[in-house]
Write an enzyme that holds these catalytic residues in place. Sequence first.
Site, short mmCIF file in Angstrom:
data_model
loop_
_atom_site.label_atom_id
_atom_site.label_comp_id
_atom_site.label_asym_id
_atom_site.label_seq_id
_atom_site.Cartn_x
_atom_site.Cartn_y
_atom_site.Cartn_z
N LYS A 89 0.81 -1.15 0.10
CA LYS A 89 0.19 -0.02 -0.07
C LYS A 89 1.00 1.28 0.08
CE LYS A 89 -3.83 0.52 2.84
NZ LYS A 89 -4.48 0.84 4.14
N THR A 94 -13.00 5.11 14.98
CA THR A 94 -14.10 4.89 15.87
C THR A 94 -14.08 3.77 16.82
OG1 THR A 94 -15.20 5.67 13.89
CG2 THR A 94 -16.62 4.59 15.54
N ARG A 139 -17.36 11.78 4.83
CA ARG A 139 -18.27 10.45 4.19
C ARG A 139 -17.38 10.22 2.74
NH1 ARG A 139 -23.03 14.31 2.61
NH2 ARG A 139 -21.05 15.67 2.64
N CYS A 179 -19.26 1.98 7.65
CA CYS A 179 -19.51 2.68 9.12
C CYS A 179 -20.78 2.44 9.76
CB CYS A 179 -19.14 4.06 9.00
SG CYS A 179 -17.55 4.25 8.01
N LYS A 221 -21.95 -1.08 10.99
CA LYS A 221 -20.95 -1.61 11.72
C LYS A 221 -21.00 -0.98 13.06
CE LYS A 221 -16.65 0.35 11.56
NZ LYS A 221 -16.24 1.06 12.59
#
Length: 451
Positions: free
Chosen positions: A40, A129, A165, A275, A278
Amino acid sequence: MTKAIKQVSLVGLGFVGLTTAAFFASRGISVTGIDIDAEKIQKIRKASLPFYEENLEPLLKKTIQTGFLRLTTAYDPAIAETDMTMIAVGTPSDAQGQIDLKYIKTAAHSIGQVLKQKEGWHLVIVKSTVIPGTTRKVVGKIISEESGKVIGRDFGLCSNPEFLREGSALKDTMNPDRVVIGEYDDKSGRMLKAFYETIYSEQTKILRHDLETAEMVKYVANSFLALKISFANEIANICEQIPGMDVCEVMKGVTSDFRINPNFFGAGLGFGGSCLPKDVSALLKFAKEQGYSAPLLHGILQVNNHQPQHVVKIVETVLGGLQDKKIAILGLAFKKNTDDMREAPSIQLVKQLHEKGASQIFVTDPKAEKEAKRIFHNTVNYGSVEECLSEAAACILVTDWPEYTNISPKTLQSLMVEPRLLLDGRRIFDPSSYDRSVTYRGIGLSDTSKL
Ligand code: UGA
């Protein structure tokens, strides 16, 4: 007196981490992005995004070229050389819907190991989160144990949830509705607030709370957004049973009340993404652990899980069975402007169509086809919009990509076969533009042919 934060390290270059890193770097902050995935990092170094997100690639390129954004797989010396470290690793759900903290814990251990050697105060921020209590009891505790340092004295600790978002990540990061800071102590909160004041305008609302309140704000915000959607879907399903009723008209009247904001109130196939599903599940699990059954949170998920089933039932009824009927699905991504299919309603839709005997499912998406092939393999057929519509008895609009809004009634008439069902899962088409040659059905709109 501690110096102002000018150098930032950021752990976890997923959606949130990479957008935040590029944005900070574009504001003249020296940022080192850390990710343990070497492949990555190689890709990002070439300014190539591991996912699709509009406008992010040019900013990434610019910030790498100017040297403000550097990328590495090593925590050391990246953390030691910076004043503040943000943790933005993923917090997926485990099989029971509970938050899985394995990446958070690994990051905390690695940060602790570097801080052990570092002289001077360092600020650690949890952007991921996490369930209330995690920043203090998991991250703070692990770093303390690993480094031998004391929170509040040797290092600062904040929670700083993210509200961007997918699909509008950069826009949301540049113009946030608010910045939420949860602080272990006054110094940590003050330092983070001062940092944000250097990169945002004076108008930006910056709220300071304790750690757990900030963590809870994120879950409550996402759960309330999910609640709005499930509520809209439940009302839409009721509206469909009342002759002449249209949920869009009903909601116009409802949202004219200043207390009821019209945004994020659109009925459809249900919410997806990495999101909302979950986070509602994680909050529900957390509530149950505290001894509260949280029936409303449970209901949000129940309505959401039912919505693809509801759509399949309409298609089955109009077609009189699904065997040997070609069905076209327009849009697979969980929403427009992304190639992300995590928890996308299209996955449940295809699964249930198969279960009901559909064998000729044709799918298309401007960005998510590669991901779809990974999920569906050859259980569905892939093609252009035209290839999907050709000889199809039903077409289900799942994702509101702009590419689909211009599909004309004439195109459907000429390509599809009887009964030419157009199931508008996002209410992007004008029902009045279809004559009887196309069977138009919209989520939340009663069957007009029965009038
Ligand atoms: C969501 C939140 O909106 C962000 O504020 C938050 O930062 C993010 O989760 C996160 O926790 O990281 P995101 O998952 O990118 O953002 O997607 P949304 O734009 O919230 O859409 C979620 C789902 O709701 C999509 O499937 C969308 O199609 C659906 N939706 C949205 C509706 O069905 N109706 C609507 O009116 C709006």
